[in-house]
Every structure is written in structure tokens, then in C-alpha cells.
Design a protein around this motif. Structure first.
Motif, short mmCIF file in Angstrom:
data_model
loop_
_atom_site.label_atom_id
_atom_site.label_comp_id
_atom_site.label_asym_id
_atom_site.label_seq_id
_atom_site.Cartn_x
_atom_site.Cartn_y
_atom_site.Cartn_z
N LYS A 33 0.85 -1.19 0.00
CA LYS A 33 0.00 0.00 0.00
C LYS A 33 0.89 1.24 0.00
O LYS A 33 2.02 1.19 0.47
N PHE A 34 0.36 2.33 -0.53
CA PHE A 34 1.13 3.57 -0.52
C PHE A 34 0.18 4.75 -0.35
O PHE A 34 -1.03 4.64 -0.59
N SER A 35 0.75 5.87 0.05
CA SER A 35 -0.01 7.12 0.12
C SER A 35 0.92 8.27 -0.21
O SER A 35 2.11 8.23 0.10
N ASN A 44 -4.39 7.42 -1.87
CA ASN A 44 -4.02 6.09 -1.37
C ASN A 44 -4.15 5.09 -2.50
O ASN A 44 -5.04 5.21 -3.33
N GLY A 45 -3.26 4.13 -2.50
CA GLY A 45 -3.32 3.12 -3.55
C GLY A 45 -2.61 1.85 -3.14
O GLY A 45 -2.11 1.73 -2.02
N THR A 46 -2.60 0.92 -4.07
CA THR A 46 -1.98 -0.37 -3.83
C THR A 46 -1.21 -0.83 -5.07
O THR A 46 -1.42 -0.32 -6.17
N PHE A 75 -0.22 -1.02 -10.24
CA PHE A 75 -0.51 0.25 -9.59
C PHE A 75 -2.02 0.51 -9.66
O PHE A 75 -2.61 0.46 -10.74
N ASP A 76 -2.65 0.78 -8.50
CA ASP A 76 -4.11 0.95 -8.49
C ASP A 76 -4.52 1.98 -7.45
O ASP A 76 -4.24 1.82 -6.26
N THR A 170 4.72 7.41 1.12
CA THR A 170 4.83 6.47 2.24
C THR A 170 4.36 5.10 1.75
O THR A 170 3.28 4.97 1.17
N VAL A 171 5.18 4.09 2.00
CA VAL A 171 4.90 2.73 1.54
C VAL A 171 4.74 1.83 2.76
O VAL A 171 5.54 1.88 3.70
N ASN A 172 3.69 0.99 2.73
CA ASN A 172 3.45 -0.03 3.75
C ASN A 172 3.50 -1.38 3.05
O ASN A 172 2.65 -1.67 2.19
N LEU A 173 4.49 -2.17 3.41
CA LEU A 173 4.71 -3.45 2.75
C LEU A 173 4.58 -4.56 3.78
O LEU A 173 5.18 -4.47 4.87
N GLU A 174 3.78 -5.57 3.47
CA GLU A 174 3.66 -6.75 4.33
C GLU A 174 3.88 -8.00 3.49
O GLU A 174 3.42 -8.06 2.35
#
Length: 178
Positions: A33-35, A44-46, A75-76, A170-174
Motif C-alpha cells: 500500500k502507498f499514500s 491512497n493506492g496499492t 498500480f491501483d 509512504t509505503v506499507n509493505l507486508e
């Protein structure tokens, strides 16, 4: 003689244990996810879940390694016009650079968390970065790895300087590895 046998047994046990603990895992699930802030608020996207391999054991983080890819064409932001533009040569240029890639060169434990230093490649730009992450061992033996970090999009030729769009993403990676 008995102590020699015991010593050989212990040596064999430790060798097998270290091989098992350094086993390469695949990413079995995850999210990206990113913002980024822009004139109208926050976008916000994914991207699709990361893929790749990982070697990780919390008891031996110095032996860990990651080789992770994210498909740039996934990218979405739920806006077809914006998503098409972001996939163009002006931004991610997905036809020529289909993957965002991170390959670690060093992993260290920092307090209760970890950090992976390595090369992040986006488009035709590769930079050394350090990504903080947390690791949680699940009941089935898999690990949930989670990282939140910032990327300056201009460092990777993602668009140009624009007063309507901020530079920091900002990137959130899991990723769950097993």
C-alpha cells in the motif's frame, strides 16, 4: 572415545540446525500500500502483493536476505485515468520497467525491530536504502514481515517536481514468508 562421539553428534546437530534455520522461504501472501499527499488531500493506492524469496530467522538475522519484486503495472488508485497516467513513461514506465525490486545486502536487529539494507530499483534508478521492518513468527512457523518507509519519488524519476503533488511517498509493505 565417547566424548569424541558426543562432540561429533553435537557438531552434526548444529550444522543441520543452521541449515534448517537458513532455509529459503517464498512469499506466500502480502500487500503493498502507498499514500502520497497532493493538492486535493491524500492519494491512497496499492500494488499487487510482493513476490520473491527470503531467508529469515529471528535468532540469526545477520544471515537473513530478501529478494523481493512488486509488479509496477499493478498500480491501483481506483482512478482509471490516474492509474493509466502513472503506468506511462512519465511515471513508472511499466512497459520498459515492469518491476520494482529490492535485494538486501545486510540485515540487522535494532532493538525489537530489524532493518534490511540493500538496493531498491525503480525504473532505471537503483539506490542503496535501509528499510526498517518488524517480524512476527506465526503459529504455523511462517513469519509476517511488515515495513513502513518513505521514498522520494523524484529520486527514482517518478514524475517531475510539481506543486500539486508532494515528493515523498509512504509505503506499507507486508509479506508472509514460509
Amino acid at each position: 572415545m565417547r566424548s569424541l562421539k558426543n562432540g561429533l553428534f553435537l557438531l552434526a546437530f548444529f550444522l543441520v540446525s543452521s541449515l534448517v534455520s537458513a532455509q529459503t522461504s517464498k512469499i506466500i501472501s502480502g500487500s503493498t500500500k502507498f499514500s502520497v499527499k497532493f493538492i486535493m488531500g491524500t492519494c491512497n493506492g496499492t500494488f499487487a502483493a510482493p513476490t520473491g524469496t527470503a531467508v529469515f530467522n529471528e535468532k540469526n538475522p545477520e544471515n537473513a536476505s530478501f529478494d523481493i519484486k512488486i509488479a509496477a503495472n499493478t498500480f491501483d488508485t481506483k482512478s482509471n485515468t490516474r492509474d493509466k497516467d502513472m503506468k506511462s513513461d512519465k511515471y513508472f514506465y511499466v512497459e520498459k520497467y515492469p518491476n520494482i525490486h529490492f535485494k538486501s545486502s545486510k540485515v540487522e536487529k535494532r532493538g525489537a525491530k530489524y532493518q534490511a539494507t540493500g538496493t531498491l530499483s525503480i525504473r532505471d534508478v537503483s539506490k542503496t536504502v535501509t528499510l526498517p521492518f518488524e517480524a512476527k513468527k506465526n503459529a504455523d512457523g511462517s513469519y509476517l514481515l511488515a515495513s513502513t518507509f518513505e521514498v522520494n519519488r523524484l529520486d527514482y524519476k517518478i514524475g517531475e517536481k510539481d506543486w500539486k503533488l508532494k515528493d515523498i511517498v509512504t509505503v506499507n509493505l507486508e509479506a508472509t514468508i514460509k
